[in-house]
Design an enzyme around this catalytic site. Structure first.
Site, short mmCIF file in Angstrom:
data_model
loop_
_atom_site.label_atom_id
_atom_site.label_comp_id
_atom_site.label_asym_id
_atom_site.label_seq_id
_atom_site.Cartn_x
_atom_site.Cartn_y
_atom_site.Cartn_z
N ASP A 10 -112.98 109.85 116.62
CA ASP A 10 -112.75 111.25 116.19
C ASP A 10 -113.48 112.33 116.99
O ASP A 10 -114.05 113.26 116.40
CB ASP A 10 -113.09 111.40 114.70
CG ASP A 10 -112.23 110.54 113.78
OD1 ASP A 10 -111.36 109.82 114.27
OD2 ASP A 10 -112.45 110.59 112.55
N LYS A 108 -105.34 108.10 111.93
CA LYS A 108 -105.68 107.70 110.55
C LYS A 108 -105.73 108.93 109.65
O LYS A 108 -105.92 110.05 110.13
CB LYS A 108 -107.01 106.96 110.53
CG LYS A 108 -108.15 107.76 111.12
CD LYS A 108 -109.41 106.95 111.24
CE LYS A 108 -110.56 107.78 111.72
NZ LYS A 108 -110.86 108.94 110.85
N CYS A 153 -116.94 108.47 109.46
CA CYS A 153 -115.95 107.63 110.14
C CYS A 153 -116.57 106.56 111.04
O CYS A 153 -116.04 105.45 111.12
CB CYS A 153 -114.95 108.51 110.88
SG CYS A 153 -113.92 109.41 109.69
C1 VGL Z 1 -114.46 112.52 109.09
C2 VGL Z 1 -114.70 113.62 107.10
C3 VGL Z 1 -113.34 113.78 106.99
C4 VGL Z 1 -115.11 111.84 110.25
C5 VGL Z 1 -113.08 112.66 108.99
O1 VGL Z 1 -114.48 111.75 111.33
O2 VGL Z 1 -116.26 111.38 110.09
N1 VGL Z 1 -115.25 112.99 108.14
N2 VGL Z 1 -112.54 113.30 107.95
#
Ligand code: VGL
Ligand code: ZN
Length: 199
Positions: A10, A108, A153
């Protein structure tokens, strides 16, 4: 020899300063991640990828503020500001991330009714993304993780990776955390206890 993949979690605009769910120093990891990518034989990226109105967004829960917790059919869920909406600039990878050699991008969080922190399973801890099967089919038994956010994540991906039998390490210097109510220390401890190698 055991084949190893780097999994970059991410590294997207919304998790970097100026983004909708900015992680402090999120952009600082980009040069470090780029170096890891250059050194890795197999690179996999994940991309948080929510439809507008996703159930993890506080805006979908009237009267609820971001960072509150709600109970969903699959368990407790933290509510977030709207972020990483499919096709939006915030959902794109950081512009300096050198991702072109990546062999797979795992998206995701694309189901409206359930969030997905882990690269392996949705937050019900049951619905697979297909990543474990992909790695096994390709004979990859070791994974190294980096990216955003350490305590969400990255951590849930690492915990699922060891539970799935992969030799798992997290390069902490190439991660940054959100740290909500002590989540960074708690998740670091959980990873260590589960047998994740912290580098
Ligand atoms: C994430 C919160 C919501 C992350 C993704 O990548 O850690 N955290 N969506
Ligand atoms: Zn998300």
């Amino acid at each position: 020899m055991a084949k190893e993949a780097l999994i970059v979690i991410d590294v997207q605009n919304d998790f970097c300063p100026g983004g909708a769910l900015a992680v402090a120093g999120g952009d600082e990891i980009v040069p470090i991640v780029n170096r890891l990518i250059q050194q890795s034989a197999h690179v996999i990226l994940t991309q948080d990828w929510h439809p507008a109105g996703h159930s993890s967004f506080a805006s979908s829960h009237p009267g609820r503020a971001p960072f509150a917790t709600v109970t969903m059919p699959y368990g407790e869920q933290t509510l977030w500001p709207d972020h990483c909406v499919q096709g939006s600039p915030g959902a794109e990878f950081h512009p300096d991330l050198e991702w072109t050699t990546a062999e797979l991008v795992v998206r995701k969080g694309f189901r409206a009714e359930i969030d997905s922190y882990s690269a392996f399973f949705e937050n019900d801890h049951r619905t697979p993304t297909g990543l474990a099967g992909y790695l096994r089919e390709r004979d990859i038994s070791k994974v190294s993780l980096c990216g955003l956010a350490t305590d969400f994540c990255v951590a849930f991906s690492a915990l699922d990776a060891v539970a799935q039998g992969f030799l798992t390490s997290v390069v902490l210097g190439a991660c940054r955390g959100i740290d909500l109510n002590g989540s960074l220390a708690a998740m670091t401890e959980r990873m260590r206890d589960a047998g994740v190698k912290l580098i």
